[in-house]
Design an enzyme around this catalytic site. Structure first.
Site, PDB file in Angstrom:
ATOM      1  CG  HIS A  61      11.839   2.320 -11.371  1.00 22.28           C
ATOM      2  ND1 HIS A  61      12.661   2.486 -10.274  1.00 22.28           N
ATOM      3  CD2 HIS A  61      11.789   0.982 -11.590  1.00 22.28           C
ATOM      4  CE1 HIS A  61      13.055   1.307  -9.843  1.00 22.28           C
ATOM      5  NE2 HIS A  61      12.551   0.377 -10.624  1.00 22.28           N
ATOM      6  CG  HIS A 114      13.195  -2.038  -3.892  1.00 25.89           C
ATOM      7  ND1 HIS A 114      12.380  -2.951  -3.289  1.00 25.89           N
ATOM      8  CD2 HIS A 114      12.756  -1.963  -5.189  1.00 25.89           C
ATOM      9  CE1 HIS A 114      11.510  -3.428  -4.158  1.00 25.89           C
ATOM     10  NE2 HIS A 114      11.719  -2.838  -5.322  1.00 25.89           N
ATOM     11  CG  HIS A 116       9.847   6.169  -3.455  1.00 24.64           C
ATOM     12  ND1 HIS A 116      11.066   6.794  -3.315  1.00 24.64           N
ATOM     13  CD2 HIS A 116       9.002   7.103  -3.963  1.00 24.64           C
ATOM     14  CE1 HIS A 116      10.960   8.053  -3.736  1.00 24.64           C
ATOM     15  NE2 HIS A 116       9.715   8.268  -4.132  1.00 24.64           N
ATOM     16  NE  ARG A 135      13.041 -11.246  -9.918  1.00 25.25           N
ATOM     17  CZ  ARG A 135      12.662 -10.682  -8.777  1.00 25.25           C
ATOM     18  NH1 ARG A 135      12.862 -11.320  -7.628  1.00 25.25           N
ATOM     19  NH2 ARG A 135      12.097  -9.496  -8.752  1.00 25.25           N
ATOM     20  CG  ASP A 136      18.155  -6.832 -12.736  1.00 26.01           C
ATOM     21  OD1 ASP A 136      17.229  -7.239 -13.465  1.00 26.01           O
ATOM     22  OD2 ASP A 136      18.139  -5.723 -12.185  1.00 26.01           O
ATOM     23  CD  GLN A 334       9.767  -8.923  -5.970  1.00 24.46           C
ATOM     24  OE1 GLN A 334      10.993  -8.897  -5.856  1.00 24.46           O
ATOM     25  NE2 GLN A 334       9.137  -8.105  -6.780  1.00 24.46           N
ATOM     26  CB  SER A 561      16.618   6.123  -7.179  1.00 22.84           C
ATOM     27  OG  SER A 561      15.575   6.324  -6.249  1.00 22.84           O
TER      28      SER A 561
END
Length: 793
Positions: A61, A114, A116, A135-136, A334, A561
């Site tokens: 990841h 996201h 899993h 946020r990225d 978060q 992923s």
């Protein structure tokens, strides 16, 4: 110079005294060889916290250790250095890429998975996926202006799939609606291969001026390091490692690996960070605490800055009591950021965050050397070389082997099918339109606020969404966004399937009046240690890279992923393509819906004869086989240029590319206009090259079979085959001849195939007439997902 080999002094944190056993190493997802490499790098045995740090930073990841050699084949800049819309921040350099859109402005966009977490906790998994990708984007200095998502679920008749589907959509809508960013669409597929392993890929796009771009680098020895945002808790521990292994009963019960999100907190964080970054010279570097949390943000900023970094865990705001160093460093709580501030200006930053009622705590400094040093209770608990953590994970070139079934599928012939009679051809259209993958996604996007910020020009439901960016209150830019990937094609032929995903996405933008600018992608695959799975990844990347070079579209970032498998099966290879484009003139904005009776329907791209991998084959015959439709990238470029030129010339009322469901499905979707349901009269007799082929004897008028147009040996292939490189245009009668002439000059096959009519009846003339009630077709198309998701279902 690194001094990591020196033993760390005693520390009262009991977690540091845990013995490192082979079992513990394996539990952290590290191989024995990787553990030996860790000891070689640091010159000693790691403690448990350091082992955890290596575990997350060397996970797939975070490190892309199984995919990095493949990703290097993507072009990260336009081949034509003199062309407009150059890449300003390349893929891999920062959290997200940035591309110029003219007049000193740029867009920043990226997609991430996201998967899993969403399989374990669908609401929180999807919600925090949205929060993370936002946020990225604002970390780069950009204001987020739109969201989309690419979703995959199992068969909608499954109770498990319904539960996951409902939770994911609720999580996406909750986070996006609360934070106030429009979600303008995406793509959604339903297939048995995703049962229990949904794919949740979230995209965010932001806008910024060239001089607003921020970097995630820790520079300037002595500059303070600030933690901003809410306190750290124990949620999300080991999330990056969790996402880098197959789903199992054990991992499915690993609920602490799923973070908890707070969109209202993130909204405050966005505004505080953007205000902070607008202060000239205040921010030296900024990084969000996403995967691997405080670990990733510290070592990556130090690595990019070519410096060291030292932090004090006792100063980190903590939501829970008694947290040890392992928990604080690996928590993925978060809405947190790490900021490197210009020394002497700390009070300016603190005042901004106090205004927004957020924590802004100095927890460390930028140092000389290359080490990431983490202190707790008065002494070091971690001392590791930052750059080696961030950039020097082991890289693997795995064995690749084509699965045996692919060769078998390629030999399949449509001749093995019974010839379709009239009843079959007519019933197929309703069944295709009512399949959840093809049916209206209104149940989904009606839960999203796609009009917040009042910039949405083309709402969800058409080929691509379009958002108006108001810049400095004067200039305006129209940005288009689309996602695509047909997993069935990629399962049959990952190389060609990936090229099809790219070509379709480019067509979707063109049909909306937009020229593509750049690509981001989300590569969703199984376990790379299995040769067949790695073959699919390798071939898909090869197809995408070739497509990017042909269209001259740089890759500005993305996500890999892997390990998308559970105990029963692995997913189909799903390389999701997301393209951002720009509409050069507001008059060029185009949707897929016809505008009125009398419009002529023109098919660009001809009538190839292919049924392999089609939804017709799946729904009418229960088959997932055949050769994937051929794709000619140069012909696709010519087609797209032709479509855009005709839109620019003001000749096109509506445009729609042909994809899942083929020709008749595309025509019918064009008739489902928001304000009315139209009909159409199609006449394919002008294309007829021969009659009686591929249909049941006696099924036509007077015992004659329906005729088959030139290029097609079967009528079902003509009507429902998913051959590539085709677009439908709806034009005024007085413009039809000019469009045909332009297509002819461009070398694009073009034919008038019908006319729009007010009466909501669709007829298709061959040797006999096939007919449908469009209102009934629309009812099935609109209500399929709603009925499946009703409480009574």
């Amino acid at each position: 110079m690194s001094t990591t080999s020196e033993p760390l002094p005693p520390n009262p944190d009991p977690v540091l005294n845990v013995a490192i056993t082979p079992e513990l190493v394996e539990k952290h997802g590290l191989t024995p060889k990787e553990y030996e490499l860790i000891k070689e790098i640091i010159g000693r045995e790691p403690n448990l916290t350091e082992l955890g740090i290596f575990s997350v930073m060397w996970s797939e990841h975070c490190s892309y250790k199984n995919s990095r050699p493949l990703l290097k084949t993507f072009p990260t800049q336009k081949a034509d250095a003199d062309s407009p819309n150059q890449v300003l921040i390349k893929a891999g350099e920062e959290n997200a890429g940035v591309i110029d859109i003219g007049d000193g402005w740029a867009i920043c966009f990226k997609i991430e998975s996201h998967n899993h977490p969403s399989a374990v906790e669908p609401f929180e998994g999807a919600a925090t996926g949205v929060g993370g990708i936002i946020r990225d984007i604002f970390t780069m200095g950009a204001r987020p202006v739109l969201l989309t998502n690419s979703l995959r679920f199992g068969d909608l008749s499954s109770a498990q799939s319904k539960r996951l589907f409902r939770g994911v959509v609720h999580g996406i809508s909750h986070y996006g609606n609360c934070i106030g960013i429009p979600n303008v669409g995406g793509d959604v597929y339903f297939d048995e291969c995703y049962e229990g392993n949904p794919l949740v890929n979230a995209l965010c796009l932001g806008v910024l001026r060239h001089d607003q771009i921020k970097r995630g680098a820790a520079k300037g020895v002595g500059n303070p390091v600030y933690y901003v945002g809410p306190p750290t808790g124990r949620d999300g521990l080991g999330g990056a490692s969790f996402a880098s292994r197959e789903l199992s009963e054990e991992s499915a019960a690993d609920r602490p690996a799923v973070q908890k999100g707070d969109p209202f907190m993130e909204k405050l964080l966005i505004e505080a960070c953007l205000e902070m970054m607008a202060v000239d010279g205040l921010v030296v570097g900024i990084q969000d605490m996403g995967a691997a949390g405080l670990t990733c943000s510290t070592c990556e900023t130090a690595g990019r800055g070519g410096s060291g970094i030292e932090i004090e865990l006792d100063k980190v705001p903590q939501r829970e009591t008694g947290m040890n160093s392992y928990e604080i460093m690996l928590s993925e709580s978060q809405e947190r950021m790490l900021v490197i501030v210009q020394k002497g200006r700390e009070k300016e930053l603190e005042a901004i965050f106090e205004k927004w009622d957020l924590h802004a705590v100095e927890i460390g400094t930028v140092t000389e050397g290359e080490d990431m040093v983490v202190n707790q209770h008065g002494s070091p608990v971690v001392k590791l070389p930052a750059a080696k953590l961030a950039d020097e994970a082991p890289v693997y070139v795995r064995e690749a082997q084509e699965p045996a079934y692919m060769a078998e599928c390629r030999t399949w012939s449509a001749d093995s099918l019974p010839a379709p009679d009239k009843a079959t051809l007519e019933s197929a259209l309703g069944k295709l339109l009512s399949h959840p993958t093809i049916a209206s996604k209104r149940w989904i996007y009606s839960q999203y606020d796609h009009m917040v910020m009042t910039g949405t020009v083309v709402e969800p439901g058409s080929d691509a969404a379009i958002v108006r960016l108001r810049l400095d209150g004067k200039k305006e830019k129209l940005i288009a966004i689309a996602n695509d990937c047909n997993n069935r094609f990629c399962w049959l032929d990952p190389y060609t399937g990936a090229k099809i995903a790219m070509a379709e996405c480019v067509r979707n933008l063109a049909c909306s009046g937009a020229r593509a600018l750049a690509m981001t992608n989300n590569l969703n695959f199984g376990n790379p240690n299995k040769p067949e799975s790695f073959y699919m990844l390798k071939e898909s990347v090869r197809g995408l890279a070739e497509s990017c070079r042909t269209f001259d579209l740089p890759v500005v970032g993305g996500n890999v992923s892997l390990y998308n498998e559970n105990v029963n099966q692995k997913i189909d290879p799903t390389p999701v393509v997301s393209l951002a484009g720009i509409v050069d003139d507001p008059a060029h904005v185009t949707t897929q819906y016809v505008k009125g009776a009398g419009e002529q329907l023109i098919l660009l791209g001809g009538t190839p004869d292919e049924l392999g991998g089609s939804y017709y084959l799946k729904i009418m015959h229960g088959l997932k086989t055949g050769a994937v439709p051929a794709v000619d990238l140069e012909a696709e470029k010519t087609l797209v240029a032709c479509v855009l030129s005709q839109i620019a010339a003001g000749r096109v009322k509506a445009a729609h590319d042909l994809s899942e469901g083929g020709l008749l499905t595309a025509v019918t979707e064009m008739l489902f206009a928001p304000e009315a349901t139209y009909g159409a009269k199609l006449d394919l007799s002008a294309l007829t090259g021969k009659t009686g082929a591929g249909v049941a004897a006696g099924s036509g008028v007077g015992g004659k079979a329906p005729s088959v147009p030139a290029g097609a040996t079967r009528l079902d292939a003509l009507l429902y085959g998913e051959s590539q490189g085709r677009v439908l245009l709806s034009v005024s009668p007085d413009k039809a001849e000019a469009v045909l002439a332009a297509a002819r000059d461009a070398g694009v096959p073009a034919s008038v195939i019908g006319e729009v009519q007010t009466e909501p009846t669709l007829t298709c003339q061959t040797a006999e007439t096939l007919s449908w009630d469009v209102a009934s077709l629309r009812d099935g198309w609109e209500t399929t997902i709603e009925k499946a998701m009703s409480p009574q279902a």
